[in-house]
Design a protein around this motif. Structure first.
Motif, short mmCIF file in Angstrom:
data_model
loop_
_atom_site.label_atom_id
_atom_site.label_comp_id
_atom_site.label_asym_id
_atom_site.label_seq_id
_atom_site.Cartn_x
_atom_site.Cartn_y
_atom_site.Cartn_z
N TYR A 136 0.83 -1.12 -0.04
CA TYR A 136 0.07 0.25 -0.02
C TYR A 136 0.96 1.37 0.05
O TYR A 136 1.12 1.87 0.97
CB TYR A 136 -0.75 -0.10 1.12
N HIS A 137 1.43 1.58 -1.15
CA HIS A 137 2.23 2.74 -1.22
C HIS A 137 1.76 3.96 -1.53
O HIS A 137 1.98 4.94 -0.85
CB HIS A 137 3.33 2.36 -2.39
N THR A 138 1.06 4.26 -2.76
CA THR A 138 0.65 5.53 -2.92
C THR A 138 -0.90 5.34 -3.32
O THR A 138 -1.68 4.35 -3.91
CB THR A 138 1.14 5.57 -4.62
N PRO A 139 -1.71 6.26 -2.51
CA PRO A 139 -3.09 6.32 -2.66
C PRO A 139 -3.44 6.53 -4.14
O PRO A 139 -2.94 7.12 -5.04
CB PRO A 139 -3.60 7.56 -2.03
N SER A 140 -4.57 5.55 -4.41
CA SER A 140 -5.01 5.56 -5.67
C SER A 140 -6.48 6.31 -5.92
O SER A 140 -7.42 5.82 -5.43
CB SER A 140 -5.21 4.12 -6.13
N PHE A 348 -4.99 1.46 -3.18
CA PHE A 348 -3.55 2.10 -3.52
C PHE A 348 -2.76 1.52 -4.60
O PHE A 348 -3.42 0.46 -5.01
CB PHE A 348 -2.76 1.58 -2.13
N ARG A 349 -1.72 1.86 -4.97
CA ARG A 349 -1.16 1.39 -6.16
C ARG A 349 0.33 1.12 -5.30
O ARG A 349 0.77 1.76 -4.46
CB ARG A 349 -0.95 2.40 -7.29
N ARG A 350 0.92 -0.25 -5.90
CA ARG A 350 2.12 -0.40 -5.53
C ARG A 350 3.17 0.60 -6.24
O ARG A 350 2.97 1.11 -7.31
CB ARG A 350 2.71 -1.85 -5.99
N PHE A 380 10.76 -10.44 -0.99
CA PHE A 380 9.89 -9.58 -0.58
C PHE A 380 9.09 -10.31 0.55
O PHE A 380 9.13 -11.49 0.61
CB PHE A 380 8.94 -9.51 -1.81
N LEU A 381 8.60 -9.49 1.61
CA LEU A 381 7.73 -10.05 2.55
C LEU A 381 6.66 -9.06 2.93
O LEU A 381 6.58 -7.67 2.77
CB LEU A 381 8.61 -9.96 3.86
N GLY A 382 5.51 -9.29 3.29
CA GLY A 382 4.44 -8.56 3.69
C GLY A 382 3.50 -8.59 2.77
O GLY A 382 2.44 -7.49 2.55
N LEU A 383 3.56 -9.10 1.43
CA LEU A 383 2.51 -8.97 0.31
C LEU A 383 1.21 -9.69 0.46
O LEU A 383 1.32 -10.95 1.13
CB LEU A 383 3.10 -9.36 -1.06
N PRO A 384 -0.06 -9.18 0.24
CA PRO A 384 -1.21 -9.85 0.35
C PRO A 384 -1.06 -11.12 -0.34
O PRO A 384 -0.58 -11.32 -1.38
CB PRO A 384 -2.28 -9.19 -0.36
#
Length: 435
Positions: A136-140, A348-350, A380-384
């Motif tokens: 959840y990096h950038t609000p979409s 959100f966008r990655r 990578f860690l913490g991805l849905p």
């Protein structure tokens, strides 16, 4: 602590629940590492959640490694500030080697296989890197938001805090994932007139046959089901979460009940022309779909109870309390409705543009197996749905971190053996200039 010019066996980027879990397991294996966090511990929960926010899964599902929930209300739902304290207390319990206020801005791998990480505090290098920044990096916000008239307040769900901070007037909430539904309820309970554009997210009942549905599903092994068990793994990773709430001890979120009580529902937002909004004719279908998913979960719970001879009280099934009329409105005039604020609950966008390593597919999703990519030493860690439903959540991110710690340790040991056999240095930092 200065990071410029330093070399580390492992660098973990991100100090949220995923990065802290990774650090805990690396420490258990005696692997030296550094965690860098762009803000401070608990930032995402502290800065991007509204004031009344709470977990939607029971506290007993908070199972960070070495630090399961031990509070007085295991069946309750921690509030925002309690979640922040839980993370802060977790970090204090093992004192991870973390530097806060340092953001990673570039990651690349040189010809020797060493990772070069550029940060706001200087450049460092690492043998292996774990990206634990979540998805959840950038609000979409959709581009059509640009067509809304000036003077109308627009905020993303991550910026919403409290109804009292919005200007007087009605509010339009766009999107009915977990955030959209809970924010709509928060506004309605505060006495605001709420208009809600309903999407296709599913829902789940809070309680059924004497227990929280989460407890039933946990017993049924639902949260441990691995992504490889699904025929459509890629589609599963893109699924939205079921909406429900833990507010006031937990209850259903029933959009039909919202409508009965005065919230104005519409289908998906499809167009904006000045102050006039148009919506798809899918409201009834979206409500029916959400109900069907909730009832299907109850069917599975019933089957589990019957198959295992479990004694559980019976419970009447859900009966819809509101139906949209065939001529239900598909347009809305913002001025006529007195709407002064729009809240975009549109996800959100990655943003992995800072990672200059070719491990992404055409959609920008990192290609991996259980978090291990095709690039040796990059994880990578913490991805849905990284490996199971609980990946990225308090419930199971620790299991994923434990797996990666084993992988990292094995890679480190292999490098040591290869160094002994070939005469190459076994510790990369002895061959690297420092300072």
């Amino acid at each position: 602590m200065s990071v410029a010019g330093t070399h580390h066996p492992v660098v973990v980027v991100g100090g949220g629940q995923a990065g802290l879990s990774m650090s805990w397991w690396l420490r258990q294996r005696g692997i030296n590492h550094l965690v860098i966090e762009a803000n401070r511990i608990g930032h995402e929960w502290r800065a991007r959640r509204w004031d009344s926010f709470c977990l939607v899964t029971p506290n007993w599902q908070c199972r960070l490694p070495g630090f399961p929930y031990r509070g007085p209300d295991p069946d309750g739902f921690m509030l925002r500030d309690e979640i922040v304290r839980y993370l802060e207390d977790y970090a204090a319990s093992f004192d991870p080697p973390i530097i806060t206020g340092v953001r990673a801005t570039r990651l690349r791998r040189d010809a020797r296989g060493v990772f070069e990480l550029v940060t706001t505090a200087g450049q460092l290098t690492a043998d292996q890197v774990v990206v634990a920044t979540g998805p959840y990096h950038t609000p979409s916000v959709p581009r059509l938001a640009e067509r809304l008239p000036d003077g109308l307040l627009q905020v993303h769900s991550s910026e919403y805090r409290d109804a009292a901070l919005l200007p007087p007037g009605a509010v339009l909430v766009v999107g009915t994932g977990q955030s959209g539904c809970q924010i709509a309820e928060d506004l309605h309970l505060a006495g605001r007139e709420v208009h809600l554009a309903v999407g296709g997210a599913p829902r789940v009942a809070r309680f059924y046959r004497g227990r929280d549905c989460v407890a039933w599903l946990d017993d049924m092994g639902h949260y441990a089901k691995e992504i490889d068990e699904f025929a459509d793994a890629d589609a599963v990773r893109l699924r939205v979460n079921h909406y429900v709430t833990g507010r006031d001890g937990g209850r259903d979120i029933d959009l039909r009940a919202f409508a009965r009580d005065g919230v104005r529902l519409y289908g998906r937002l499809t167009g904006i022309a000045g102050t006039r909004l148009s919506f798809a004719a899918d409201l009834a279908a979206n409500l029916d779909h959400a109900d069907a998913v909730a009832e299907g979960i109850k069917d599975a719970i019933d089957a589990h109870i019957d198959a295992n001879g479990i004694s559980a009280p019976t419970q009447a099934r859900y009966t819809p309390v509101w139906q949209p009329r065939p001529d239900h409105p598909r347009t809305l005039d913002l001025g006529a409705a007195g709407i002064t604020s729009v809240i975009w609950s549109t996800g959100f966008r990655r943003d992995h543009r800072w990672i200059e390593v070719p491990v992404f597919d055409g959609r920008g999703y990192p290609m991996h197996w259980r978090g291990a990519t095709s690039c040796p030493g990059l994880y990578f860690l913490g991805l849905p749905w990284q490996y199971s439903w609980g990946s990225g959540r308090f419930e199971a991110v620790g299991r994923d971190a434990e797996f990666l710690a084993g992988h990292i340790d094995a890679s480190r040991r292999l490098a040591d053996v290869c160094g002994v056999l070939t005469g190459a240095p076994t510790e990369l930092n002895v061959a690297l200039p420092v300072g």
